[in-house]
Design a protein around this motif. Sequence first.
Motif, mmCIF file in Angstrom:
data_model
loop_
_atom_site.group_PDB
_atom_site.id
_atom_site.type_symbol
_atom_site.label_atom_id
_atom_site.label_comp_id
_atom_site.label_asym_id
_atom_site.label_seq_id
_atom_site.Cartn_x
_atom_site.Cartn_y
_atom_site.Cartn_z
ATOM 1 N N HIS A 66 0.821 -1.062 0.023
ATOM 2 C CA HIS A 66 0.141 -0.052 -0.072
ATOM 3 C C HIS A 66 0.939 1.214 0.076
ATOM 4 O O HIS A 66 1.564 1.520 1.022
ATOM 5 N N LEU A 67 0.887 2.073 -1.093
ATOM 6 C CA LEU A 67 1.713 3.069 -1.326
ATOM 7 C C LEU A 67 0.912 4.327 -1.136
ATOM 8 O O LEU A 67 -0.425 4.529 -1.517
ATOM 9 N N THR A 68 1.455 5.346 -0.488
ATOM 10 C CA THR A 68 0.848 6.905 -0.303
ATOM 11 C C THR A 68 0.809 7.397 -1.689
ATOM 12 O O THR A 68 -0.386 8.050 -2.089
ATOM 13 N N SER A 69 1.864 7.681 -2.281
ATOM 14 C CA SER A 69 2.011 8.295 -3.522
ATOM 15 C C SER A 69 2.889 7.590 -4.420
ATOM 16 O O SER A 69 4.112 7.141 -4.008
ATOM 17 N N VAL A 70 2.779 7.512 -5.526
ATOM 18 C CA VAL A 70 3.610 7.015 -6.744
ATOM 19 C C VAL A 70 3.161 7.513 -8.106
ATOM 20 O O VAL A 70 2.253 7.936 -8.204
ATOM 21 N N ASP A 71 4.181 7.529 -8.998
ATOM 22 C CA ASP A 71 3.863 7.996 -10.270
ATOM 23 C C ASP A 71 2.767 7.195 -10.975
ATOM 24 O O ASP A 71 1.675 7.602 -11.274
ATOM 25 N N SER A 72 3.192 5.756 -10.867
ATOM 26 C CA SER A 72 2.095 4.893 -11.460
ATOM 27 C C SER A 72 2.398 3.498 -10.865
ATOM 28 O O SER A 72 3.593 3.055 -10.772
ATOM 29 N N THR A 73 1.272 2.737 -10.663
ATOM 30 C CA THR A 73 1.332 1.473 -9.907
ATOM 31 C C THR A 73 2.009 0.444 -10.882
ATOM 32 O O THR A 73 2.858 -0.321 -10.670
ATOM 33 N N ASN A 74 1.776 0.737 -12.297
ATOM 34 C CA ASN A 74 2.238 -0.199 -13.304
ATOM 35 C C ASN A 74 4.017 -0.132 -13.387
ATOM 36 O O ASN A 74 4.495 -0.988 -13.461
ATOM 37 N N ASN A 75 4.121 1.501 -13.254
ATOM 38 C CA ASN A 75 5.728 1.342 -13.285
ATOM 39 C C ASN A 75 6.365 0.954 -12.100
ATOM 40 O O ASN A 75 7.603 0.332 -12.170
ATOM 41 N N TYR A 76 5.693 1.181 -10.936
ATOM 42 C CA TYR A 76 6.547 0.644 -9.697
ATOM 43 C C TYR A 76 6.524 -0.951 -9.681
ATOM 44 O O TYR A 76 7.494 -1.321 -9.272
ATOM 45 N N ALA A 77 5.562 -1.522 -10.117
ATOM 46 C CA ALA A 77 5.380 -3.027 -10.335
ATOM 47 C C ALA A 77 6.697 -3.453 -11.348
ATOM 48 O O ALA A 77 7.289 -4.145 -11.119
ATOM 49 N N ALA A 78 6.961 -2.827 -12.458
ATOM 50 C CA ALA A 78 7.796 -3.016 -13.414
ATOM 51 C C ALA A 78 9.271 -2.715 -12.957
ATOM 52 O O ALA A 78 10.084 -3.396 -12.923
ATOM 53 N N ASN A 79 9.313 -1.817 -11.995
ATOM 54 C CA ASN A 79 10.663 -1.566 -11.490
ATOM 55 C C ASN A 79 11.118 -2.810 -10.500
ATOM 56 O O ASN A 79 12.182 -3.065 -10.351
ATOM 57 N N LEU A 80 10.141 -3.181 -9.567
ATOM 58 C CA LEU A 80 10.263 -4.184 -8.816
ATOM 59 C C LEU A 80 10.611 -5.394 -9.357
ATOM 60 O O LEU A 80 11.705 -6.331 -9.306
ATOM 61 N N LEU A 81 9.986 -5.726 -10.582
ATOM 62 C CA LEU A 81 10.088 -6.964 -11.298
ATOM 63 C C LEU A 81 11.602 -7.030 -11.965
ATOM 64 O O LEU A 81 12.284 -7.683 -11.789
ATOM 65 N N LYS A 82 12.093 -5.552 -12.536
ATOM 66 C CA LYS A 82 13.470 -5.422 -12.775
ATOM 67 C C LYS A 82 14.549 -5.822 -11.965
ATOM 68 O O LYS A 82 15.226 -6.384 -12.240
ATOM 69 N N ARG A 83 14.036 -5.429 -10.785
ATOM 70 C CA ARG A 83 14.966 -5.771 -9.694
ATOM 71 C C ARG A 83 14.762 -7.005 -9.193
ATOM 72 O O ARG A 83 15.432 -7.512 -8.186
ATOM 73 N N GLY A 84 14.251 -8.013 -9.656
ATOM 74 C CA GLY A 84 13.740 -9.430 -9.060
ATOM 75 C C GLY A 84 13.201 -9.381 -7.703
ATOM 76 O O GLY A 84 12.935 -10.358 -7.151
ATOM 77 N N GLU A 85 12.043 -8.151 -7.521
ATOM 78 C CA GLU A 85 11.568 -8.314 -6.160
ATOM 79 C C GLU A 85 9.989 -8.321 -6.125
ATOM 80 O O GLU A 85 9.283 -7.768 -5.369
ATOM 81 N N LEU A 86 9.801 -8.872 -7.386
ATOM 82 C CA LEU A 86 8.161 -8.889 -7.347
ATOM 83 C C LEU A 86 7.524 -10.484 -7.509
ATOM 84 O O LEU A 86 8.008 -11.154 -8.160
ATOM 85 N N VAL A 87 6.628 -10.706 -6.296
ATOM 86 C CA VAL A 87 6.356 -11.873 -5.888
ATOM 87 C C VAL A 87 5.070 -12.088 -7.004
ATOM 88 O O VAL A 87 3.922 -11.188 -6.955
ATOM 89 N N ASN A 88 4.863 -13.354 -7.521
ATOM 90 C CA ASN A 88 3.624 -13.691 -8.030
ATOM 91 C C ASN A 88 2.237 -13.382 -7.188
ATOM 92 O O ASN A 88 2.371 -13.648 -5.923
ATOM 93 N N GLY A 89 1.457 -12.641 -7.878
ATOM 94 C CA GLY A 89 0.042 -12.582 -7.021
ATOM 95 C C GLY A 89 0.277 -11.196 -6.322
ATOM 96 O O GLY A 89 -0.626 -10.564 -5.758
ATOM 97 N N THR A 90 1.417 -10.461 -6.325
ATOM 98 C CA THR A 90 1.495 -9.136 -5.419
ATOM 99 C C THR A 90 0.531 -8.214 -6.161
ATOM 100 O O THR A 90 0.440 -7.807 -7.293
ATOM 101 N N VAL A 91 -0.233 -7.244 -5.070
ATOM 102 C CA VAL A 91 -1.048 -6.109 -5.441
ATOM 103 C C VAL A 91 -0.413 -4.992 -4.959
ATOM 104 O O VAL A 91 0.173 -4.811 -3.809
ATOM 105 N N ILE A 92 -0.563 -4.243 -5.833
ATOM 106 C CA ILE A 92 0.151 -2.681 -5.309
ATOM 107 C C ILE A 92 -1.107 -1.611 -5.396
ATOM 108 O O ILE A 92 -1.620 -1.455 -6.360
#
Length: 243
Positions: free
Chosen positions: A9-35
């Motif tokens: 749960h984020l207070t403020s972000v540019d885009s939740t899709n971008n945030y997810a893509a960045n986590l994925l790039k860093r290998g930190e996004l787990v299957n099923g995660t909701v942002i």
Amino acid sequence: MQIGQKVLHLTSVDSTNNYAANLLKRGELVNGTVILADDQFAGRGQRNTKWQSNPSENLTISFFLDDVNLSVDRQFVLTQLVTLGLLHFFEKEDIEAVIKWPNDIYVGNRKIAGVLIENQLRGNQVQSAIVGIGINVNQKGFDGLTATSIFNETGAFSSITEQMFSLIHSMNEVFARHKSDFTTLKEMYETHLYRKNVRAKFEDVHGKFTGVIQGTTDQGELIVLRDNQQEQTYSLKEISFIF
Ligand code: BTN
């Protein structure tokens, strides 16, 4: 496919899709995660549009599916699953929503939710997908846009967190129900397709015309029977609806 085991749960972000893509790039996004974000200040829509949403009034969410298992030419199945999940969600609010091809959710002639799916491909397989969803929940005015919200349709304010859990629940239910049966999935999608079997106005590169939506191809193109009895299939950028 199941989502919601982990919720960020984020207070403020540019885009939740971008945030997810960045986590994925860093290998930190787990299957099923909701942002979920309270405020999304650079939300993105389809075809490079912006998704505007008043802070804390609406649901702006992305989830990650790491087990999509679809070939690229069947990726439309994911669109069908997600849009039907949204209709299930709106049913619980007693809102009769429809799918405006390919993945907008409308009530009457007003948009209530939008979907932005970004697939990660490996060869000709969809390896994973980031599914972004914006739902108008408590916002009342939309500055000239033909949009509506749950509040405008029902007169009731709702808690954004509760609506998020309700959405997760609807998605999981539809994912489980249609896991392997893509035939009924297509039928269901087309049953709820806005303007299907209705004579309506459209526009393509050649100009305006009248026709009737017949359905969609397995690849997700729109099939329209034009008044001159010619059947034509359109991909996303090739046709627009005239209201
Ligand atoms: C559209 O109708 O054009 C799609 C809109 C999708 C908006 C959602 S809000 C959460 C997620 N993050 C984004 O930047 N976009 C999607």
